[in-house]
Scaffold this motif. Structure first.
Motif, mmCIF file in Angstrom:
data_model
loop_
_atom_site.group_PDB
_atom_site.id
_atom_site.type_symbol
_atom_site.label_atom_id
_atom_site.label_comp_id
_atom_site.label_asym_id
_atom_site.label_seq_id
_atom_site.Cartn_x
_atom_site.Cartn_y
_atom_site.Cartn_z
ATOM 1 N N THR A 67 0.791 -1.221 0.000
ATOM 2 C CA THR A 67 0.000 0.000 0.000
ATOM 3 C C THR A 67 0.829 1.280 0.000
ATOM 4 N N GLY A 68 2.150 1.179 0.168
ATOM 5 C CA GLY A 68 2.979 2.382 0.200
ATOM 6 C C GLY A 68 2.934 3.143 -1.123
ATOM 7 N N GLN A 69 3.031 4.479 -1.032
ATOM 8 C CA GLN A 69 3.031 5.297 -2.250
ATOM 9 C C GLN A 69 4.405 5.864 -2.578
ATOM 10 N N VAL A 70 5.275 5.941 -1.581
ATOM 11 C CA VAL A 70 6.643 6.403 -1.815
ATOM 12 C C VAL A 70 7.569 5.459 -1.040
ATOM 13 N N PHE A 71 8.573 4.919 -1.728
ATOM 14 C CA PHE A 71 9.517 4.016 -1.082
ATOM 15 C C PHE A 71 10.873 4.693 -1.003
ATOM 16 N N VAL A 72 11.515 4.519 0.135
ATOM 17 C CA VAL A 72 12.813 5.164 0.312
ATOM 18 C C VAL A 72 13.763 4.214 1.037
ATOM 19 N N ILE A 73 14.981 4.144 0.501
ATOM 20 C CA ILE A 73 16.053 3.423 1.183
ATOM 21 C C ILE A 73 16.849 4.460 1.960
ATOM 22 N N ASN A 74 16.759 4.393 3.275
ATOM 23 C CA ASN A 74 17.555 5.296 4.104
ATOM 24 C C ASN A 74 18.895 4.625 4.426
ATOM 25 N N LYS A 75 19.839 5.434 4.920
ATOM 26 C CA LYS A 75 21.205 4.937 5.170
ATOM 27 C C LYS A 75 21.767 4.312 3.892
ATOM 28 N N ALA A 76 21.512 5.008 2.767
ATOM 29 C CA ALA A 76 21.838 4.448 1.459
ATOM 30 C C ALA A 76 23.328 4.439 1.179
ATOM 31 N N ASP A 77 24.143 4.879 2.153
ATOM 32 C CA ASP A 77 25.597 4.790 1.992
ATOM 33 C C ASP A 77 26.151 3.509 2.613
ATOM 34 N N ARG A 78 25.255 2.628 3.015
ATOM 35 C CA ARG A 78 25.700 1.416 3.692
ATOM 36 C C ARG A 78 25.844 0.230 2.740
ATOM 37 N N PRO A 79 26.642 -0.762 3.141
ATOM 38 C CA PRO A 79 26.731 -1.973 2.321
ATOM 39 C C PRO A 79 25.370 -2.667 2.226
ATOM 40 N N GLY A 80 25.117 -3.293 1.109
ATOM 41 C CA GLY A 80 23.866 -4.022 0.921
ATOM 42 C C GLY A 80 22.802 -3.204 0.236
ATOM 43 N N VAL A 81 23.118 -1.942 -0.088
ATOM 44 C CA VAL A 81 22.089 -1.065 -0.648
ATOM 45 C C VAL A 81 21.630 -1.558 -2.022
#
Lengths: 320, 320
Positions: free
Chosen positions: A182-196
């Motif tokens: 149901t989300g309308q906006v998805f965001v990856i936070n801490k995007a400077d981390r490994p696994g991004v």
């Protein structure tokens, strides 16, 4: 000071008092809310949800800062699923309040779980209405994406922002699955981390699968990246959130989102009111008291008892 | 095969079918449950709760193994707060089922969140009753200690085991605060990790503070340590859990715990039944339909609407 006038004038003391009345179910609260109700419906309600450790608080603080740079009055409701005894909510509020203490353009409240089903959703609904009437727009609701109430609060916002973060265990990451659809906006936070990159691929796949069931004029949820601690990507995130707000308005879906929330509150409150009436009635109705006692004593199962109760219950045949 | 007879004979296929009927609110489910109800009330319901990453699943598996060594039939209900779409619950079940697949003395079910307030609590109540009637004792409910439903499920068990773990961040650890006040057995899992002494001091302080408000014959919650992956401390944990069960029995508090759960289900189901009746009635009652429409359209606030509805609602003046 008249609380209604104070709220409409945007006075924080009046708003805080009204929210407290509503939390305490002080009758003055609902009376004031009824007066204010016609002045609500302008604020975009933004749900920000994600697992513990995703940096939601930092991200919300960064969004608040970005709103202020754009000279928007912004309110935050932090939905804390921990007990009132934990103190976590209060401490968090204090830290946040210090940063924004001298800024009347920011209004922050924490909500802890209530003792009844749906209590948290109702308290959040109430606070958001008051903030809306005070002229705050957007109103950001920050919630852990787990639990019935929390998922409901997030999914009934105008815009739900789902926060993911690289490197959490699967068990923790999976918590947010309830709002993924149901989300309308998805965001990856801490995007400077490994696994991004791996996380991005997973989310892209999920969005791809979801797009296959979508209609042509449906909103296409963007996938963004932020490093909230450094403010990176926050302006683009707020842009996307406001763009979704404009999409809802253009599609005549903005007001109905609040209407849907109001209907949920209506139904939950009606159910709770009927239960209170049942318990009240049992004090003077011996047959009813005996039935409740039989359930407590294990002599009849609750479903058979409910079936009997509903037989003798008349619901709302006239509405005034 | 008759489902009721199958359940009473302890047949897993019959139990699984009845639980499915109850989940689907198939009318045959509640009819069968009414027949079985008199044969329930023996099983000790054990809630195991704690934050993600505390190793609850491993600990529960170890408890299951210990129960089997003691030749007890044991059932597990894994309450998964993620959406039905996540697949997490199903995968987890499969992995577990493989280990215990050939053992009729173990019965495991996962529950995902339901779409209505209290739905998860009801589904868990239903499944525990069926397992109880099948002769499983104890019935272990594993739940993340967050969210209204989850906390309610944990705190309404006969015995709530609160699992903590060293080295989690405060944000995650705080999640379990909601059940701290009500847990009967506390356990530090992964007790071979750094930070165990600090966590132990925190928990001891909490238990000390709690003991100051306790009556002399109240249960004194023990604080234990386990390393579930190696089975360390698991036997002592199960001993403590069963000792609490005997304490409840001796204090005439064992049956009332189930009675309290039945009453909660009764009230929640009655509220839900009244809401269904309201929505049904609105299809034929124009004034009622108009009132609901006014709420959806934002022309009246939901609390004023509920007040009007309750005025014209008669609740249960006779119980048969």
């Amino acid at each position: 000071m008249n609380v209604v006038a104070g709220v409409l004038a945007g006075e924080i003391a009046a708003g805080a008092r009204l929210i407290r009345w509503l939390e305490d179910t002080d009758p003055r609260g609902r009376s004031a809310l009824a007066e204010l109700f016609g002045r609500t419906g302008r604020a975009q309600l933004i749900g920000v949800t994600g697992p513990p450790g995703a940096g939601k608080s930092t991200l919300v603080d960064a969004l608040v800062g970005e709103c202020r740079r754009r000279e928007r009055k912004v309110a935050v409701i932090a939905v804390d699923p921990t007990s009132p005894f934990s103190g976590g909510a209060i401490l968090g509020d204090r830290v946040r309040m210090q940063r924004h203490a001298t800024d009347g353009g920011v209004f922050i409240r924490s909500m802890a779980s209530r003792g009844e089903f749906g209590g948290l959703a109702r308290a959040t609904y109430d606070a958001a209405l008051v903030m809306d009437a005070m002229g705050y727009d957007p109103v950001i609701v920050e919630t852990v994406g787990v639990g019935q109430d929390e998922v409901e609060i997030a999914t009934l916002a105008h815009t739900t922002v789902v926060v993911s973060v690289p490197g959490l265990g699967d068990e923790i990451q999976a918590i947010k699955a309830g709002v993924l659809e149901t989300g309308q906006v998805f965001v990856i936070n801490k995007a400077d981390r490994p696994g991004v990159e791996e996380l991005r691929r997973q989310l892209e796949l999920m969005l791809h699968l979801r797009a296959q069931g979508a209609a042509p004029d449906d909103w296409a949820p963007p996938l963004l990246s932020t490093v909230a601690t450094r403010g990176e990507g926050v302006s683009a995130l707020l842009d996307a959130v406001f763009e979704h707000g404009r999409y809802l308005t253009a599609a005549n879906r903005f007001a109905p989102r609040l209407g849907a929330r109001s209907e949920r509150v209506l139904l939950a409150e009606f159910g709770a009111g009927c239960v209170r009436r049942l318990l009240d009635t049992s004090r003077s109705d011996a047959a009813l008291a005996e039935l409740l006692d039989a359930v407590r004593g294990g002599r009849i199962d609750p479903y058979s008892a409910v079936a009997r109760l509903l037989e003798s219950t008349t619901i709302a045949t006239a509405a005034s």
